[in-house]
Write a protein that holds these residues in place. Structure first.
Motif, PDB file in Angstrom:
ATOM      1  N   ILE A   1      -0.777  -8.866  -6.219  1.00  0.00           N
ATOM      2  CA  ILE A   1      -0.318  -8.981  -4.838  1.00  0.00           C
ATOM      3  C   ILE A   1      -1.144  -8.083  -3.928  1.00  0.00           C
ATOM      4  CG2 ILE A   1       1.995  -9.723  -5.453  1.00  0.00           C
ATOM      5  CD1 ILE A   1       3.015  -6.948  -4.815  1.00  0.00           C
ATOM      6  N   GLU A   2      -1.411  -8.610  -2.735  1.00  0.00           N
ATOM      7  CA  GLU A   2      -2.261  -7.939  -1.757  1.00  0.00           C
ATOM      8  C   GLU A   2      -1.514  -7.877  -0.431  1.00  0.00           C
ATOM      9  OE1 GLU A   2      -5.601  -7.421  -2.743  1.00  0.00           O
ATOM     10  OE2 GLU A   2      -5.724  -8.752  -4.493  1.00  0.00           O
ATOM     11  N   SER A   3      -1.746  -6.785   0.294  1.00  0.00           N
ATOM     12  CA  SER A   3      -1.097  -6.634   1.584  1.00  0.00           C
ATOM     13  C   SER A   3      -1.873  -5.646   2.432  1.00  0.00           C
ATOM     14  CB  SER A   3       0.343  -6.139   1.402  1.00  0.00           C
ATOM     15  OG  SER A   3       0.952  -5.899   2.650  1.00  0.00           O
ATOM     16  N   GLY A   4      -1.929  -5.901   3.740  1.00  0.00           N
ATOM     17  CA  GLY A   4      -2.516  -4.931   4.643  1.00  0.00           C
ATOM     18  C   GLY A   4      -1.626  -3.700   4.745  1.00  0.00           C
ATOM     19  N   GLU A   5      -2.185  -2.624   5.297  1.00  0.00           N
ATOM     20  CA  GLU A   5      -1.417  -1.381   5.447  1.00  0.00           C
ATOM     21  C   GLU A   5      -0.772  -1.356   6.827  1.00  0.00           C
ATOM     22  OE1 GLU A   5      -1.857   3.449   4.790  1.00  0.00           O
ATOM     23  OE2 GLU A   5      -3.655   2.193   4.792  1.00  0.00           O
TER      24      GLU A   5
ATOM     25  N   PRO B   1       3.008   0.348   8.059  1.00  0.00           N
ATOM     26  CA  PRO B   1       4.304   0.922   7.670  1.00  0.00           C
ATOM     27  C   PRO B   1       5.503   0.246   8.310  1.00  0.00           C
ATOM     28  CG  PRO B   1       3.105   2.419   9.128  1.00  0.00           C
ATOM     29  CD  PRO B   1       2.153   1.330   8.742  1.00  0.00           C
ATOM     30  N   VAL B   2       5.294  -0.488   9.393  1.00  0.00           N
ATOM     31  CA  VAL B   2       6.399  -1.186  10.047  1.00  0.00           C
ATOM     32  C   VAL B   2       6.586  -2.568   9.433  1.00  0.00           C
ATOM     33  CG1 VAL B   2       7.236  -2.169  12.213  1.00  0.00           C
ATOM     34  CG2 VAL B   2       6.134   0.092  12.199  1.00  0.00           C
ATOM     35  N   ASN B   3       5.517  -3.331   9.339  1.00  0.00           N
ATOM     36  CA  ASN B   3       5.627  -4.700   8.832  1.00  0.00           C
ATOM     37  C   ASN B   3       5.598  -4.785   7.308  1.00  0.00           C
ATOM     38  OD1 ASN B   3       5.590  -6.603  11.237  1.00  0.00           O
ATOM     39  ND2 ASN B   3       3.828  -5.305  11.712  1.00  0.00           N
ATOM     40  N   ASN B   4       4.885  -3.876   6.669  1.00  0.00           N
ATOM     41  CA  ASN B   4       4.743  -3.934   5.207  1.00  0.00           C
ATOM     42  C   ASN B   4       5.146  -2.618   4.547  1.00  0.00           C
ATOM     43  OD1 ASN B   4       3.357  -6.319   5.984  1.00  0.00           O
ATOM     44  ND2 ASN B   4       1.384  -5.252   5.915  1.00  0.00           N
ATOM     45  N   PRO B   5       6.357  -2.138   4.780  1.00  0.00           N
ATOM     46  CA  PRO B   5       6.760  -0.878   4.140  1.00  0.00           C
ATOM     47  C   PRO B   5       6.887  -1.052   2.633  1.00  0.00           C
ATOM     48  CG  PRO B   5       8.654  -1.944   5.115  1.00  0.00           C
ATOM     49  CD  PRO B   5       7.450  -2.761   5.533  1.00  0.00           C
TER      50      PRO B   5
ATOM     51  N   GLY C   1      -6.882   4.736  11.747  1.00  0.00           N
ATOM     52  CA  GLY C   1      -5.826   4.380  10.805  1.00  0.00           C
ATOM     53  C   GLY C   1      -5.728   5.358   9.651  1.00  0.00           C
ATOM     54  N   PRO C   2      -4.663   5.282   8.878  1.00  0.00           N
ATOM     55  CA  PRO C   2      -4.458   6.219   7.765  1.00  0.00           C
ATOM     56  C   PRO C   2      -5.544   6.137   6.701  1.00  0.00           C
ATOM     57  CG  PRO C   2      -2.810   4.448   7.755  1.00  0.00           C
ATOM     58  CD  PRO C   2      -3.524   4.376   9.052  1.00  0.00           C
ATOM     59  N   LYS C   3      -6.225   4.996   6.591  1.00  0.00           N
ATOM     60  CA  LYS C   3      -7.265   4.865   5.573  1.00  0.00           C
ATOM     61  C   LYS C   3      -8.487   5.721   5.894  1.00  0.00           C
ATOM     62  CE  LYS C   3      -9.338   1.294   2.640  1.00  0.00           C
ATOM     63  NZ  LYS C   3      -9.432  -0.148   2.357  1.00  0.00           N
ATOM     64  N   HIS C   4      -8.561   6.257   7.094  1.00  0.00           N
ATOM     65  CA  HIS C   4      -9.672   7.135   7.474  1.00  0.00           C
ATOM     66  C   HIS C   4      -9.739   8.385   6.594  1.00  0.00           C
ATOM     67  CE1 HIS C   4     -12.567   9.171  10.084  1.00  0.00           C
ATOM     68  NE2 HIS C   4     -11.782  10.230  10.060  1.00  0.00           N
ATOM     69  N   ASP C   5      -8.618   8.786   6.025  1.00  0.00           N
ATOM     70  CA  ASP C   5      -8.543  10.017   5.229  1.00  0.00           C
ATOM     71  C   ASP C   5      -9.166   9.790   3.853  1.00  0.00           C
ATOM     72  OD1 ASP C   5      -7.801  12.262   3.712  1.00  0.00           O
ATOM     73  OD2 ASP C   5      -5.886  12.475   4.751  1.00  0.00           O
TER      74      ASP C   5
ATOM     75  N   PHE D   1      -6.109 -14.653 -13.673  1.00  0.00           N
ATOM     76  CA  PHE D   1      -5.063 -14.223 -12.735  1.00  0.00           C
ATOM     77  C   PHE D   1      -5.337 -14.860 -11.377  1.00  0.00           C
ATOM     78  CE2 PHE D   1      -8.526 -11.427 -11.731  1.00  0.00           C
ATOM     79  CZ  PHE D   1      -8.401 -11.153 -10.369  1.00  0.00           C
ATOM     80  N   ALA D   2      -4.414 -14.647 -10.457  1.00  0.00           N
ATOM     81  CA  ALA D   2      -4.602 -15.117  -9.081  1.00  0.00           C
ATOM     82  C   ALA D   2      -4.111 -14.045  -8.116  1.00  0.00           C
ATOM     83  CB  ALA D   2      -3.833 -16.414  -8.842  1.00  0.00           C
ATOM     84  N   PRO D   3      -4.790 -13.900  -6.978  1.00  0.00           N
ATOM     85  CA  PRO D   3      -4.265 -13.004  -5.940  1.00  0.00           C
ATOM     86  C   PRO D   3      -3.171 -13.697  -5.150  1.00  0.00           C
ATOM     87  CG  PRO D   3      -6.272 -14.031  -5.171  1.00  0.00           C
ATOM     88  CD  PRO D   3      -6.060 -14.518  -6.593  1.00  0.00           C
ATOM     89  N   LEU D   4      -2.203 -12.930  -4.669  1.00  0.00           N
ATOM     90  CA  LEU D   4      -1.153 -13.463  -3.813  1.00  0.00           C
ATOM     91  C   LEU D   4      -1.058 -12.571  -2.578  1.00  0.00           C
ATOM     92  CD1 LEU D   4       1.215 -15.219  -3.005  1.00  0.00           C
ATOM     93  CD2 LEU D   4       2.676 -13.923  -4.583  1.00  0.00           C
ATOM     94  N   TYR D   5      -1.475 -13.092  -1.451  1.00  0.00           N
ATOM     95  CA  TYR D   5      -1.484 -12.329  -0.202  1.00  0.00           C
ATOM     96  C   TYR D   5      -0.116 -12.429   0.467  1.00  0.00           C
ATOM     97  CZ  TYR D   5      -6.455 -11.436  -0.493  1.00  0.00           C
ATOM     98  OH  TYR D   5      -7.683 -10.975  -0.904  1.00  0.00           O
ATOM     99  N   LEU D   6       0.516 -11.274   0.659  1.00  0.00           N
ATOM    100  CA  LEU D   6       1.860 -11.230   1.234  1.00  0.00           C
ATOM    101  C   LEU D   6       1.831 -11.101   2.747  1.00  0.00           C
ATOM    102  CD1 LEU D   6       3.600  -8.745  -1.241  1.00  0.00           C
ATOM    103  CD2 LEU D   6       3.507 -11.240  -1.372  1.00  0.00           C
ATOM    104  N   SER D   7       0.895 -10.315   3.263  1.00  0.00           N
ATOM    105  CA  SER D   7       0.873 -10.029   4.697  1.00  0.00           C
ATOM    106  C   SER D   7      -0.520  -9.547   5.094  1.00  0.00           C
ATOM    107  CB  SER D   7       1.911  -8.957   5.047  1.00  0.00           C
ATOM    108  OG  SER D   7       1.749  -8.507   6.382  1.00  0.00           O
ATOM    109  N   ASN D   8      -0.963  -9.963   6.279  1.00  0.00           N
ATOM    110  CA  ASN D   8      -2.243  -9.438   6.772  1.00  0.00           C
ATOM    111  C   ASN D   8      -2.066  -8.551   7.992  1.00  0.00           C
ATOM    112  OD1 ASN D   8      -1.723 -11.321   8.758  1.00  0.00           O
ATOM    113  ND2 ASN D   8      -3.542 -12.572   8.374  1.00  0.00           N
ATOM    114  N   TYR D   9      -0.831  -8.105   8.239  1.00  0.00           N
ATOM    115  CA  TYR D   9      -0.639  -7.083   9.260  1.00  0.00           C
ATOM    116  C   TYR D   9      -1.257  -5.787   8.752  1.00  0.00           C
ATOM    117  CZ  TYR D   9       2.615  -9.936  11.972  1.00  0.00           C
ATOM    118  OH  TYR D   9       3.178 -10.916  12.746  1.00  0.00           O
ATOM    119  N   CYS D  10      -2.036  -5.111   9.610  1.00  0.00           N
ATOM    120  CA  CYS D  10      -2.697  -3.889   9.175  1.00  0.00           C
ATOM    121  C   CYS D  10      -2.970  -2.996  10.376  1.00  0.00           C
ATOM    122  CB  CYS D  10      -4.003  -4.212   8.444  1.00  0.00           C
ATOM    123  SG  CYS D  10      -4.707  -2.787   7.576  1.00  0.00           S
ATOM    124  N   VAL D  11      -2.816  -1.692  10.175  1.00  0.00           N
ATOM    125  CA  VAL D  11      -3.028  -0.724  11.265  1.00  0.00           C
ATOM    126  C   VAL D  11      -4.371  -0.025  11.152  1.00  0.00           C
ATOM    127  CG1 VAL D  11      -0.553  -0.337  11.555  1.00  0.00           C
ATOM    128  CG2 VAL D  11      -1.862   1.129   9.989  1.00  0.00           C
TER     129      VAL D  11
END
Length: 473
Positions: free
Chosen positions: A140-144, A146-150, A216-220, A88-98
């Motif tokens: 597919i991979e993406s940063g978290e 909610p505005v840029n990568n909903p 950030g939300p990942k703190h939970d 397989f291969a990873p596909l990075y969509l966005s690196n915007y992350c909060v």
């Protein structure tokens, strides 16, 4: 899939106290030959072992018993997966992350890394570049953010990926590695026909987890750790676990990882479809030397062997984070899926980034092309597989696991691996790879257990050679 029991909360099924007791038990018994041999006798029934027993095997202090552990891991790998290695291969969509993750260059405060988000047109271009390599399965991979990568962006991206039909190429399975979300959003991902939902825990040590995710939300911790329960509640059959080895004690993470698998088996009726075992790598704004739990190669190999013994039915993934040398070693010990020709930059396939403008999440160690990886696997005696038939035919979740546990999956996977390999050889392979692959196909057809499946495989391979494609594999 039926759920009859309500799942406990994260700190109940990943009990800190139980992990510490397991580590203490393993330390006390690492030279207890009778105890270790008893665990090995249980493991040799190929039904798995508990988290506490797994840590004991990892701590084993006898050279002869360690040799037996590695031999058993090889046997289990051969019994359940044969020589098939899914690519397989990873596909990075966005690196915007909060989030503020201290080990990831995507963290919000990093002002060095260029922020990028692919448009749907750019995603289509990435997919065509991946199809030109021969890939059929993407993650597919993406940063978290909610505005840029909903979730709507993720869903639209999945639809775009599946829609691209370029030359003889088509992506047949899109796995999704995005941040923990709600049951409703998991339902929407299921409706979008994703494959496996993947989420790395990073570390199971709650105190350390919260330090490594300060904002950030990942703190939970609980919300993140309970994500797989929500995903399964949302109808996703196949989920993939993983930790980032090097963030905490590898023994602690090994125990927590297997406890998580035990939890899913007990409360959801089926364990994880895959387990990933990445180690922390250099990246922009991240120095692995600042983490004092580095895992050396020999320990990493032991981890792979013990996971294979503890959860024999679960696929194991190693990415291009690892070198070719390390990947070769862990392939024989239990790994069943690897990436090839990977780029960890946003837009890295269609328009490779300049080094000074790289948006990569981490440094790639194995930089070989997909064709070089396929050829390498063939020369090692493996069968590179681009098969996605189980997902496309509904053999997922407990249905897949029942076939795997009964040994019947070989009648599906082995011929499908050979047919998808034939597709690759016809459409994308170099002359060297094609020669090695054709010889492997002739050899491996004879190993298909069922005579009818064997003959059908021969027939379909002839059809592929004549230009036909896609027999639902």
């Amino acid at each position: 899939m039926k759920y009859n029991v309500m799942s406990p909360h994260a700190e109940e099924f990943i009990s800190h106290e139980e992990i510490l007791k397991s580590l203490e038990y393993a330390e006390e018994n690492r030279l207890n030959r009778t105890e270790i041999e008893a665990v090995l006798e249980k493991a040799e029934k190929l039904k798995g072992v508990s988290h506490r027993e797994a840590v004991l095997l990892a701590e084993c202090g006898f050279d002869d018993l360690n040799s037996r552990i590695f031999a058993l891991a090889r046997k289990i790998k051969e019994n359940f997966y044969g020589g098939r290695i899914v690519l397989f291969a990873p596909l990075y969509l966005s690196n915007y992350c909060v989030n503020g993750c201290l080990y990831c260059p995507y963290h919000l405060k990093n002002k060095h890394i260029p922020r990028k988000k692919l448009t749907q047109e750019e995603i289509a271009a990435e997919v065509m570049a991946l199809q030109d390599m021969g890939h059929k399965r993407l993650a597919i991979e993406s940063g978290e953010d909610p505005v840029n990568n909903p979730i709507e962006y993720i869903l639209e991206s999945v639809k775009t990926i599946y829609s691209v039909k370029h030359k003889n190429g088509a992506v047949r399975r899109v796995n999704v590695n995005i941040a923990a979300t709600t049951v409703e959003n998991y339902r929407r991902l299921k409706e979008a026909e994703i494959g496996t939902y993947i989420l790395f825990q990073e570390t199971y040590n709650k105190e350390n987890y919260e330090k490594l995710h300060p904002t950030g939300p990942k703190h939970d911790y609980a919300y993140h750790t309970e994500a797989m329960d929500r995903a399964m509640e949302g109808g996703i059959d196949d989920v993939g676990l993983g930790v980032l080895f090097g963030l905490d004690s590898w023994k602690y993470e090994l125990a927590g990882l297997i406890m998580h698998a035990e939890h899913l088996e007990a409360y959801k009726g089926v364990g994880p479809h895959t387990i990933s075992i990445p180690r922390i790598r250099p990246a922009d704004d991240v120095d692995p030397d600042s983490f004092n739990n580095a895992v050396p190669d020999d320990i990493f190999e032991k981890i792979a062997a013990v996971i294979r013994i503890a959860v024999p039915y679960t696929g194991m993934i190693v990415s291009t984070r690892e070198s070719a040398k390390v990947r070769e070693k862990v392939l024989e010990l239990g790994v069943s899926q690897i990436s090839g020709g990977s780029k960890t930059s946003v837009g890295g396939y269609a328009a490779p980034c300049d080094e000074d403008e790289d948006s990569a999440q981490f440094d790639v160690n194995d930089r070989r092309t997909l064709d070089e990886v396929v050829c390498w696997l063939l020369k090692l005696g493996y069968i590179p597989s681009f098969c996605t038939a189980c997902y496309r035919e509904g053999r997922t979740g407990d249905r897949f696991m029942s076939l795997l546990k009964s040994g019947q999956i070989a009648n599906c996977c082995h011929p499908n691996a050979l047919m998808t390999l034939k597709e690759y050889l016809q459409d994308y392979a170099s002359a060297e790879t094609k020669a090695a692959g054709e010889a492997a196909i002739l050899r491996e057809i004879e190993r298909i257990p069922n005579e009818r499946a064997r003959e059908l495989c021969r027939l379909n391979i002839k059809k592929i050679a004549g230009g036909q494609r896609d027999f639902r594999f």
